[in-house]
Design a protein around this motif. Structure first.
Motif: not given
Ligand code: ZN
Length: 218
Positions: A162-163, A169-173
């Motif tokens: 899950v990590f 997702v964080a990388l895209v942001k």
């Protein structure tokens, strides 16, 4: 499992020790003899009950060892490098966990360490302890059945996979704000996700329980 008799027929004469219940709908079956490569599905809900594979034990052990090595790589090597305005910052999973180790964030830090590192490694060790001696042709180790029960109970809590989704997702942001370089740990985690799926596919709990029982595991 289509070739067994209906549950109602079987109760009167059932030898209770060879009964197995479908984990989804609780229908009872006699433990069926299914040839290697075949599949036994619940006749009622079609849940896959057993799918014997040749050398399944050896494959599970190899996949679990691979997963352990990947896990250690994933935790100790840099996960990503963020560069912005000439500054470089490397982060590993351990750095990420330690970043929340002050004050109110301590519980978050402990939860991350537990779910991403400690539980998955405990589960892998328990699986290896329960299965490796049998894969090598020895008797099960003392407490093998107990170790396998722990592994089964930890399954829903071991969330290393899950990590990686969260990080993606964080990388895209963050990608728009700074230059990101993905480190070796990221690929180790990605491989870990694939290996975990393969291992859980090969690992038919029902067959492992029966094997542990047949070889007198405690
Ligand atoms: Zn079922």
């Amino acid at each position: 499992m289509e070739q067994t008799q209906t549950p109602q027929d079987s109760f009167a004469t059932a030898d209770l020790t060879d009964l197995v219940a479908c984990p989804v709908c609780d229908t009872l079956y006699h433990f069926p003899s299914i040839p290697s490569g075949g599949q036994g599905r619940c006749a009622r809900c079609h849940h896959l009950l057993i799918a014997p594979r040749a050398n399944a034990m050896t494959r599970i052990v190899m996949l679990a060892v691979t997963a352990t090595i990947l896990m250690i790589t994933a935790v100790s090597f840099p996960f990503l490098t963020i560069s912005t305005h000439g500054l470089n910052q490397q982060a590993s999973v351990i750095d990420t966990i330690l970043a929340y180790s002050d004050g109110l964030m301590v519980p978050l830090s402990l939860a991350m360490a537990g779910l991403i590192v400690v539980l998955p490694l405990t589960r892998l060790s328990a699986i290896l302890y329960a299965i490796a001696p049998m894969a090598l042709g020895h008797r099960p180790a003392r407490g093998a059945a107990h170790a396998f029960r722990v592994a089964e109970q930890l399954k829903p809590w071991a969330m290393a996979e899950v990590f990686i989704v969260g990080v993606a997702v964080a990388l895209v942001k963050v990608g728009g704000l700074a230059t990101l370089t993905i480190g070796p740990a990221f690929w180790a985690f990605a491989a870990l996700v694939v290996i975990t799926v393969l291992k859980d596919n090969f690992m038919s709990s029902l067959i492992i329980w029966k094997t542990l029982e047949a070889r007198g595991a405690t």
